[in-house]
Design a protein around this motif. Sequence first.
Motif, short mmCIF file in Angstrom:
data_model
loop_
_atom_site.label_atom_id
_atom_site.label_comp_id
_atom_site.label_asym_id
_atom_site.label_seq_id
_atom_site.Cartn_x
_atom_site.Cartn_y
_atom_site.Cartn_z
N VAL A 1 0.85 -1.19 0.00
CA VAL A 1 0.00 0.00 0.00
C VAL A 1 0.89 1.25 0.00
CG1 VAL A 1 -1.70 1.34 1.31
CG2 VAL A 1 -1.89 -1.15 1.20
N VAL A 2 0.67 2.11 -0.99
CA VAL A 2 1.42 3.37 -1.02
C VAL A 2 0.50 4.57 -0.74
CG1 VAL A 2 3.16 2.44 -2.58
CG2 VAL A 2 1.18 3.66 -3.53
N PHE A 3 -0.81 4.35 -0.82
CA PHE A 3 -1.81 5.37 -0.45
C PHE A 3 -3.02 4.65 0.09
CE2 PHE A 3 -5.87 7.32 -1.41
CZ PHE A 3 -5.74 8.57 -0.85
N LYS A 4 -3.65 5.25 1.11
CA LYS A 4 -4.89 4.69 1.64
C LYS A 4 -5.76 5.80 2.20
CE LYS A 4 -5.34 3.27 5.81
NZ LYS A 4 -5.74 4.56 6.46
N ALA A 5 -7.05 5.53 2.25
CA ALA A 5 -8.02 6.44 2.88
C ALA A 5 -9.29 5.65 3.09
CB ALA A 5 -8.27 7.66 2.00
N GLU A 6 -10.09 6.08 4.07
CA GLU A 6 -11.37 5.42 4.34
C GLU A 6 -12.50 6.43 4.43
OE1 GLU A 6 -8.06 3.29 5.46
OE2 GLU A 6 -8.87 4.48 7.12
N LEU A 7 -13.70 6.00 4.06
CA LEU A 7 -14.91 6.74 4.36
C LEU A 7 -15.35 6.24 5.73
CD1 LEU A 7 -16.76 6.52 0.91
CD2 LEU A 7 -15.11 8.24 1.70
N ALA A 8 -14.77 6.84 6.77
CA ALA A 8 -14.95 6.33 8.13
C ALA A 8 -16.33 6.59 8.67
CB ALA A 8 -13.90 6.93 9.06
N VAL A 9 -16.98 7.64 8.19
CA VAL A 9 -18.32 8.01 8.65
C VAL A 9 -19.18 8.27 7.42
CG1 VAL A 9 -19.70 9.69 9.93
CG2 VAL A 9 -17.43 9.04 10.77
N VAL A 10 -20.35 7.66 7.37
CA VAL A 10 -21.27 7.88 6.25
C VAL A 10 -22.66 8.15 6.79
CG1 VAL A 10 -22.41 6.83 4.26
CG2 VAL A 10 -19.96 6.50 4.59
N THR A 11 -23.24 9.26 6.37
CA THR A 11 -24.62 9.59 6.69
C THR A 11 -25.34 9.88 5.39
OG1 THR A 11 -24.38 12.01 6.84
CG2 THR A 11 -23.77 10.72 8.80
N ARG A 12 -26.62 10.19 5.47
CA ARG A 12 -27.34 10.52 4.25
C ARG A 12 -26.94 11.88 3.71
NH1 ARG A 12 -31.78 13.85 5.24
NH2 ARG A 12 -32.23 14.24 7.46
N ARG A 13 -26.18 12.64 4.51
CA ARG A 13 -25.77 13.98 4.10
C ARG A 13 -24.31 14.07 3.66
NH1 ARG A 13 -29.18 17.76 6.51
NH2 ARG A 13 -28.12 19.28 5.18
N THR A 14 -23.45 13.20 4.20
CA THR A 14 -22.03 13.32 3.88
C THR A 14 -21.29 12.01 4.12
OG1 THR A 14 -20.08 14.76 4.17
CG2 THR A 14 -21.23 14.04 6.18
N ALA A 15 -20.17 11.87 3.41
CA ALA A 15 -19.20 10.80 3.67
C ALA A 15 -17.94 11.47 4.19
CB ALA A 15 -18.89 10.02 2.39
N GLN A 16 -17.54 11.11 5.41
CA GLN A 16 -16.38 11.75 6.03
C GLN A 16 -15.14 10.89 5.85
OE1 GLN A 16 -15.38 12.47 10.51
NE2 GLN A 16 -16.66 14.18 9.84
N VAL A 17 -14.13 11.47 5.20
CA VAL A 17 -12.88 10.77 4.93
C VAL A 17 -11.96 10.87 6.14
CG1 VAL A 17 -10.85 10.62 3.42
CG2 VAL A 17 -13.07 11.32 2.48
N GLN A 18 -11.39 9.75 6.53
CA GLN A 18 -10.38 9.71 7.57
C GLN A 18 -9.29 8.74 7.15
OE1 GLN A 18 -12.07 8.88 11.45
NE2 GLN A 18 -13.67 10.42 11.24
N GLY A 19 -8.21 8.72 7.90
CA GLY A 19 -7.16 7.73 7.66
C GLY A 19 -6.39 7.93 6.37
N VAL A 20 -6.30 9.18 5.88
CA VAL A 20 -5.53 9.43 4.66
C VAL A 20 -4.04 9.28 4.97
CG1 VAL A 20 -5.03 11.10 2.84
CG2 VAL A 20 -7.33 11.01 3.86
N TRP A 21 -3.36 8.50 4.13
CA TRP A 21 -1.95 8.19 4.43
C TRP A 21 -1.21 7.88 3.14
CZ3 TRP A 21 0.90 3.55 3.85
CH2 TRP A 21 2.10 3.46 4.59
N VAL A 22 0.00 8.38 3.04
CA VAL A 22 0.91 8.05 1.95
C VAL A 22 2.16 7.42 2.57
CG1 VAL A 22 2.33 8.95 0.07
CG2 VAL A 22 0.04 9.89 0.46
N ASP A 23 2.59 6.32 2.01
CA ASP A 23 3.83 5.67 2.47
C ASP A 23 4.95 6.71 2.47
OD1 ASP A 23 6.40 4.29 2.36
OD2 ASP A 23 5.24 2.46 2.00
N PRO A 24 5.72 6.80 3.57
CA PRO A 24 6.79 7.80 3.63
C PRO A 24 7.74 7.77 2.43
CG PRO A 24 6.45 6.84 5.80
CD PRO A 24 5.57 6.07 4.85
N ALA A 25 7.96 6.57 1.89
CA ALA A 25 8.87 6.46 0.74
C ALA A 25 8.29 7.09 -0.52
CB ALA A 25 9.22 4.99 0.49
N TRP A 26 6.97 7.31 -0.52
CA TRP A 26 6.31 7.86 -1.70
C TRP A 26 5.93 9.33 -1.51
CZ3 TRP A 26 4.72 5.56 -6.43
CH2 TRP A 26 5.20 4.25 -6.62
#
Length: 279
Positions: A198-223
């Motif tokens: 994995v060199v990039f990752k992100a999650e839609l950690a919270v989802v409601t009928r109004r919004t999807a909240q992104v959390q856990g955004v990460w880039v491998d330090p080497a990248w």
Amino acid sequence: MLMAPVRQLGETERGAVERLLDRDPFAAAQVAERVAEHGLSWWRADGRVLGYGARRRVESLCWLGGHVTPVHASAPAIAAFADLLGGEERVCSSIVGSADAVLALWDRLAPHWGPARDVRPNQPLLATDVPPGISADPEVRPVRPAELDRLFPAAVAMYTEEVGVSPLAEDGGHSYRRRLTDLVRARRAYARFVDGQVVFKAELAVVTRRTAQVQGVWVDPAWRGRGIAAAAMATVVRDALDRVAPTVSLYVNDFNVPARRVYARCGFRPVGTFATILF
């Protein structure tokens, strides 16, 4: 002036709670998701929703579970919530939400719950409802269940870097892995793989009928520094808008200038300010 009583809310007041949550769909997203999934029944296992105000006229809320989140919390409500919570043992790992309310609540709770491990007083809350105006990365996609073992080390690295403690420290990481498994099964975890890593990752950690909240955004330090984050995030935002919710939101530490630049390129705009108290 007498304060209105704080009480644990039940299903009879769900309508009033949902109307209050809808007034700020981004700041209240984490609480809104839990109410939508589990309701307000007294036997709920993952947390309590406290209310301030006359019955059937709820003015302010406070979620109390793994984290504490005040919602539309006025000064009198903050005082009332703090009076109640200060008499209880702290069980949460953080206080998170709109900055004014979180910091005011912490001022009152610090003598009882302190010291905090970290205080992050200025976290821009951002949102967008339009696809990014930059090219997306075709290599970023939802993670497949069979790829969980490849995603998990990257998720642990992200959490440890962001929060300052390892998710493996409590119960060997079993709860964290279960949470990640649920997100993968729901097609809410994204990654870019290079040679199986994995060199990039992100999650839609919270989802409601109004919004999807992104959390856990990460880039491998080497990248890092190679310019992959903006296109990768553009893929996440486009897919979330197309498949999941009418808006995408997130919050970011004010000192994380590279991340803020990425989010600006993807069309995110300020919609508020969060603060987080970490224990």
